[in-house]
Design a protein around this motif. Structure first.
Motif, short mmCIF file in Angstrom:
data_model
loop_
_atom_site.label_atom_id
_atom_site.label_comp_id
_atom_site.label_asym_id
_atom_site.label_seq_id
_atom_site.Cartn_x
_atom_site.Cartn_y
_atom_site.Cartn_z
N GLN A 142 0.81 -1.26 0.07
CA GLN A 142 -0.01 0.05 0.00
C GLN A 142 0.66 1.16 -0.14
O GLN A 142 0.54 2.14 -0.64
CB GLN A 142 -0.88 0.11 1.18
CG GLN A 142 -1.93 -0.91 1.30
CD GLN A 142 -2.98 -1.03 0.00
OE1 GLN A 142 -3.25 0.00 -0.30
NE2 GLN A 142 -3.31 -2.10 -0.56
N THR A 143 1.94 1.40 0.80
CA THR A 143 2.81 2.61 1.04
C THR A 143 3.84 2.54 0.02
O THR A 143 4.30 1.77 -0.73
CB THR A 143 3.35 2.68 2.32
OG1 THR A 143 4.16 1.54 2.66
CG2 THR A 143 2.31 2.63 3.05
N LEU A 144 4.52 3.92 -0.17
CA LEU A 144 5.75 3.95 -1.10
C LEU A 144 6.94 3.01 -0.48
O LEU A 144 7.54 2.58 -1.36
CB LEU A 144 6.06 5.33 -1.39
CG LEU A 144 5.04 6.25 -2.08
CD1 LEU A 144 5.56 7.64 -2.28
CD2 LEU A 144 5.14 5.78 -3.58
N GLU A 145 6.99 3.24 0.77
CA GLU A 145 8.09 2.38 1.37
C GLU A 145 7.94 0.81 1.16
O GLU A 145 8.90 0.29 0.64
CB GLU A 145 7.97 2.43 2.86
CG GLU A 145 8.34 3.85 3.25
CD GLU A 145 9.73 4.32 2.88
OE1 GLU A 145 10.66 3.57 2.85
OE2 GLU A 145 9.67 5.42 2.31
N ASP A 146 6.61 0.33 0.98
CA ASP A 146 6.47 -0.88 0.54
C ASP A 146 6.75 -1.38 -0.78
O ASP A 146 7.35 -2.34 -1.28
CB ASP A 146 4.96 -1.35 0.85
CG ASP A 146 4.57 -1.38 2.44
OD1 ASP A 146 5.58 -1.29 3.18
OD2 ASP A 146 3.56 -1.33 2.77
N LEU A 147 6.50 -0.35 -1.67
CA LEU A 147 6.68 -0.45 -3.30
C LEU A 147 8.25 -0.62 -3.47
O LEU A 147 8.73 -1.17 -4.40
CB LEU A 147 6.02 0.39 -4.08
CG LEU A 147 4.52 0.48 -3.96
CD1 LEU A 147 3.94 1.70 -4.54
CD2 LEU A 147 4.12 -0.93 -4.73
N LYS A 148 9.11 0.36 -2.65
CA LYS A 148 10.26 0.73 -2.60
C LYS A 148 10.99 -0.73 -2.42
O LYS A 148 12.18 -1.14 -3.09
CB LYS A 148 11.02 1.67 -1.66
CG LYS A 148 10.91 2.94 -2.36
CD LYS A 148 11.47 3.92 -1.63
CE LYS A 148 11.33 5.44 -1.85
NZ LYS A 148 11.99 6.28 -1.02
N SER A 149 10.61 -1.67 -1.51
CA SER A 149 11.24 -2.85 -1.16
C SER A 149 10.88 -4.00 -2.22
O SER A 149 11.74 -4.89 -2.31
CB SER A 149 10.69 -3.28 0.27
OG SER A 149 9.33 -3.68 -0.03
N LEU A 150 9.92 -3.69 -3.05
CA LEU A 150 9.67 -4.49 -4.17
C LEU A 150 10.80 -4.32 -5.10
O LEU A 150 11.12 -5.53 -5.90
CB LEU A 150 8.36 -4.39 -4.78
CG LEU A 150 7.25 -4.63 -4.00
CD1 LEU A 150 5.95 -4.56 -4.85
CD2 LEU A 150 7.26 -6.30 -3.71
N GLY A 151 11.35 -3.42 -5.48
CA GLY A 151 12.49 -3.03 -6.31
C GLY A 151 13.76 -3.80 -6.35
O GLY A 151 13.65 -5.17 -5.89
N ALA A 152 14.82 -3.45 -6.51
CA ALA A 152 16.21 -4.09 -6.41
C ALA A 152 16.15 -4.46 -4.80
O ALA A 152 15.86 -3.83 -4.00
CB ALA A 152 17.33 -3.39 -6.92
N GLY A 153 16.78 -5.67 -4.36
CA GLY A 153 16.86 -6.32 -3.16
C GLY A 153 17.46 -5.23 -2.33
O GLY A 153 17.16 -5.15 -1.12
N ASN A 154 18.46 -4.58 -2.75
CA ASN A 154 19.45 -3.65 -1.77
C ASN A 154 19.10 -2.27 -1.94
O ASN A 154 19.67 -1.58 -1.53
CB ASN A 154 20.57 -3.96 -1.86
CG ASN A 154 21.21 -3.87 -3.25
OD1 ASN A 154 20.77 -3.23 -4.07
ND2 ASN A 154 22.45 -4.40 -3.48
N GLY A 155 17.95 -1.85 -2.50
CA GLY A 155 17.52 -0.54 -2.81
C GLY A 155 18.17 -0.01 -3.72
O GLY A 155 18.10 1.43 -4.30
N GLU A 156 19.29 -0.46 -4.75
CA GLU A 156 20.01 0.06 -5.70
C GLU A 156 19.55 0.24 -6.99
O GLU A 156 18.59 -1.06 -7.37
CB GLU A 156 21.44 -0.09 -5.92
CG GLU A 156 22.44 -0.12 -4.56
CD GLU A 156 23.64 -0.84 -4.67
OE1 GLU A 156 24.14 -1.20 -6.10
OE2 GLU A 156 24.17 -0.84 -3.79
N ALA A 157 19.28 0.85 -7.86
CA ALA A 157 18.75 0.92 -9.21
C ALA A 157 19.66 -0.14 -9.89
O ALA A 157 20.98 -0.03 -9.81
CB ALA A 157 18.98 2.25 -10.01
#
Length: 160
Positions: free
Chosen positions: A5-20
């Motif tokens: 639901q939140t942006l933080e949750d969606l960020k965790s779906l991206g690259a595993g360690n948060g890098e592009a």
């Protein structure tokens, strides 16, 4: 299934360690003889091009570039990919060209050299692509239509 639901949750779906994730690095495509091969096309001309490290000698259909392309403008066209990549005089080129006229053949060789350079040195793809040398120029002569003198030109009109 749990919905994010939140942006933080969606960020965790991206690259595993948060890098592009970076674009995949291409591998050089070099044959057993140390050459890179590519096909270039322009109008009705097709060029088969081999690029290998050397002194900058360009051979087209078994003849030197000064003999085959007598016009200086055609030789300038052929050397454009090397100038953009800052590799003038560092590669030998062997090309066989068929079809079309001289300007179409020069464009085909240029296209083939650009493709082969990016296969030999994938790091050069950026500047060569930015210059537009990897795109095949799709413009060809329009066919003649029936009831017309040429592709679009009509026969002379007479009122009487």
């Amino acid at each position: 299934m749990v919905e994010k639901q939140t942006l933080e949750d969606l960020k965790s779906l991206g690259a595993g360690n948060g890098e592009a994730t970076a674009a995949p690095i291409r591998e050089p495509q070099i044959d057993a003889y140390g050459r890179a091969y590519a096909t270039g096309k322009r109008k009705n001309a097709v060029a088969r091009v081999w690029v290998k490290p050397g002194t900058g000698k360009i051979t087209i259909n078994g003849r030197d570039q000064e003999v085959y392309f007598a016009r200086p403008t055609l030789r300038l066209v052929i050397n454009q990919p090397f100038q953009v990549a800052d590799r003038v005089g560092q590669y030998d080129v062997i090309a066989t060209v068929t079809g079309g006229g001289l300007s179409g053949q020069a464009g085909a060789v240029k296209h083939g050299i650009a493709q082969a350079l990016t296969r030999y040195e994938p790091a050069l793809r950026g500047p060569i692509k930015a210059a537009g040398f990897l795109t095949r120029d799709a413009r060809v002569v329009e066919r003649k239509k029936y009831g017309r003198a040429g592709a679009r030109r009509s026969f002379q009109f007479s009122k009487r």
